[in-house]
Design a protein around this motif. Structure first.
Motif, mmCIF file in Angstrom:
data_model
loop_
_atom_site.group_PDB
_atom_site.id
_atom_site.type_symbol
_atom_site.label_atom_id
_atom_site.label_comp_id
_atom_site.label_asym_id
_atom_site.label_seq_id
_atom_site.Cartn_x
_atom_site.Cartn_y
_atom_site.Cartn_z
ATOM 1 N N HIS A 1 0.817 -1.224 0.000
ATOM 2 C CA HIS A 1 0.000 0.000 0.000
ATOM 3 C C HIS A 1 0.852 1.277 0.000
ATOM 4 C CE1 HIS A 1 -3.632 2.354 1.057
ATOM 5 N NE2 HIS A 1 -2.814 3.052 1.827
ATOM 6 N N HIS B 1 1.440 4.442 -2.711
ATOM 7 C CA HIS B 1 1.340 5.884 -2.483
ATOM 8 C C HIS B 1 2.550 6.603 -3.098
ATOM 9 C CE1 HIS B 1 -2.219 6.665 -0.136
ATOM 10 N NE2 HIS B 1 -1.910 5.827 0.836
ATOM 11 N N SER C 1 -0.075 9.293 6.022
ATOM 12 C CA SER C 1 -1.455 8.807 5.939
ATOM 13 C C SER C 1 -2.013 8.657 7.342
ATOM 14 C CB SER C 1 -1.479 7.485 5.181
ATOM 15 O OG SER C 1 -0.818 6.508 5.932
ATOM 16 N N ASP D 1 -6.545 7.175 -0.383
ATOM 17 C CA ASP D 1 -6.545 5.803 -0.891
ATOM 18 C C ASP D 1 -7.384 5.671 -2.162
ATOM 19 O OD1 ASP D 1 -4.923 5.159 1.145
ATOM 20 O OD2 ASP D 1 -6.404 4.041 2.311
HETATM 21 ZN ZN ZN Z 1 -3.202 5.103 2.298
#
Ligand code: ZN
Ligand code: KG4
Length: 473
Positions: free
Chosen positions: A191, A195, A216, A400
């Motif tokens: 993840h 980003h 985040s 996201d």
């Molecule tokens: Zn995220």
């Protein structure tokens, strides 16, 4: 039976190997548990050249796959690749289809903002149910909006970590379902790497190496991205991430959480005096690149209590003008110090990064909090001061989304990092091995060479050897 869904952080393969034939319909092989990544991958012969000499022996095409009886299909040129990306690691259910050249064909996000507002945070079981409720529709809409069906896709990319296991599982299950139905390879995506890498979709000139700040709800990372899959972690948070601090402060100030704590606080801060409340900047005595936001949260809580603001009972919409101004002052003062902490650590990280990689030209700022205008403008100044160019994706690609997963899938797919399509007889209730805690990159501290710090660090062994390999080049 458990299947390993591959992490994509695996030994690099030369870009020259990117032109390969993908053979479909090879005999289905059952997954074995915890097989090392390279043996799970199907690397196939170069489309035009018969000598895949640039591949390491471990990564050579598996000859058993290239049987004349299998239906072979040439993978189109990179620009014609079609990647479906699925993201369910936290509270957004997202899917997107992206073409190999970076064109976004569709982007769908279903947010759980109402649930968040009601329960005051992400409740894993509830979040899982919310993902499960919408995942089919979200993926279908992504395909419909792109005017494609599953059979048009080249592969499916899905977040396998870090994140909430219950939530990750929903996305992975769906990805495997789609991949099984259409015989598609799967790319397991990190993840936070996604980003970072989506900035390369936004800015096609952005080449490795670069410095990235990833901010985040759960992470505060400063990484030096050497090359695809090779990251050195210059700093991380020792307690909370900045997004968590924004969310808690917003809640304590009685803001409308349905639009998200961060955006609500950013908006209120515009009306406040950033010097009204004197919060201490965290960790000034620590000459490193780590972060801490737990202490700042406590300072905010104490300030709210000392000002006798009954924010818990009275939402900001019903507050008096004077009360609203006090809350705005706290919001602005919090934001100033929270971001000053980022600036200070980023300044040091730039210095460290340039020592390790003097050729760095770009400073990437991404993750949900990077959609904040104040954050962007302050970090732009840090970049300018150091002669670097700031690259920060637009807000819809900072929070996201499925695009970043699809794009990261493409980045790995074209260098041969992907997993076989699921076996036709894979049971629907298969338990997959996910990576809920998955560090991005190796820890680094000043005064120790990267190679030395890698030797002693506790990390994913394949990552260590990968980074060491890159340093020897
Ligand atoms: Zn995220
Ligand atoms: O990357 P992201 O969408 O999800 C995670 O991976 O956590 O980041 C979500 C975080 C939340 O804490 C949210 O409040 C914060 O990003 N955020 C913001 C803004 N937009 C989202 N924080 C500050 N200002 C914003 N405009």
């Amino acid at each position: 039976m458990a299947a390993t869904l591959l992490p994509t952080l695996s030994p690099p393969v030369s870009r020259a190997a990117a032109a390969f034939l993908l053979l479909r319909g090879a005999p289905a092989k059952p997954f074995s548990c915890l097989r090392p990544p390279p043996t799970l991958r199907r690397f196939l012969a170069s489309a035009s050249s018969s000598s895949p000499a640039t591949l390491s022996p471990a990564l050579r095409p598996l000859s058993t796959v290239a049987s004349s009886s299998t239906a072979a299909r040439a993978v189109p040129a990179r620009r014609d690749l079609l990647m479906l990306g699925i993201e369910t690691s936290c509270d957004d259910t997202a899917a997107a289809v992206v073409r190999g050249d970076g064109e976004i064909l569709s982007q769908v996000v279903s947010s759980q903002a109402d649930l968040l507002a009601r329960y005051g945070g992400v409740a894993p079981k509830m979040a899982e149910e919310a993902h499960a409720l919408v995942i089919d529709q979200v993926v279908q809409k992504a395909l419909d909006d792109a005017k494609l069906s599953g059979s048009d896709l080249s592969a499916v990319a899905v977040t396998v970590g870090p994140g909430l296991s219950l939530c990750l599982r929903v996305g992975v299950h769906k990805a495997r379902q789609v991949a099984k139905s259409f015989g598609l390879p799967i790319v397991g995506v990190h993840h936070m790497e996604a980003h970072a890498l989506v900035s390369r979709l936004v800015n096609k000139d952005l080449d490795f190496p670069f410095l990235a700040l990833l901010i985040s709800g759960g992470h505060n990372l400063l990484v030096l991205a050497h090359s695809l899959g090779q990251y050195v972690q210059l700093g991380t948070t020792i307690d909370d991430a900045i997004g968590e601090a924004y969310d808690k402060t917003a809640r304590w100030l009685g803001l409308d959480m349905r639009k998200g704590g961060g955006p609500a606080l950013e908006e209120l801060a515009l009306d406040g005096d950033p010097d009204a409340v004197k919060f201490r900047v965290p960790m000034r005595q620590h000459k490193d690149c780590n972060f801490s936001y737990a202490g700042l949260k406590t300072q905010v809580r104490l300030a709210i209590e000392s000002m006798n603001l009954s924010t818990d009972d009275i939402p900001i919409l019903s507050a008096s003008e004077e009360d609203r101004q006090s809350r705005a002052n706290i919001a602005a003062s919090f934001q100033r110090v929270a971001v000053l902490h980022l600036e200070e650590r980023c300044q040091r990280a730039v210095e460290w990064a340039l020592k390790i990689e003097p050729s760095i030209k770009y400073f990437v700022v991404s993750g949900g909090v990077a959609s904040n205008k104040y954050v962007r403008s302050r970090l732009n100044q840090v970049a300018d001061y150091n002669g670097l160019q700031l690259v920060s994706p637009p807000p819809s690609l900072c929070t996201d989304n499925g695009v970043m997963i699809a794009w990261t899938g493409i980045e790995h797919f074209v260098v041969g990092r992907f997993e076989d399509p699921p076996a036709a007889d894979e049971p629907d209730d298969m338990q997959y091995e996910l990576r809920p805690r998955w560090p991005l990159g190796e820890e680094y501290s000043e005064g120790r060479s990267v190679a030395r710090s890698l030797k002693t660090a506790r990390v994913h062994p394949s990552l260590t050897s990968m980074i060491q390999g890159s340093l020897q080049k």
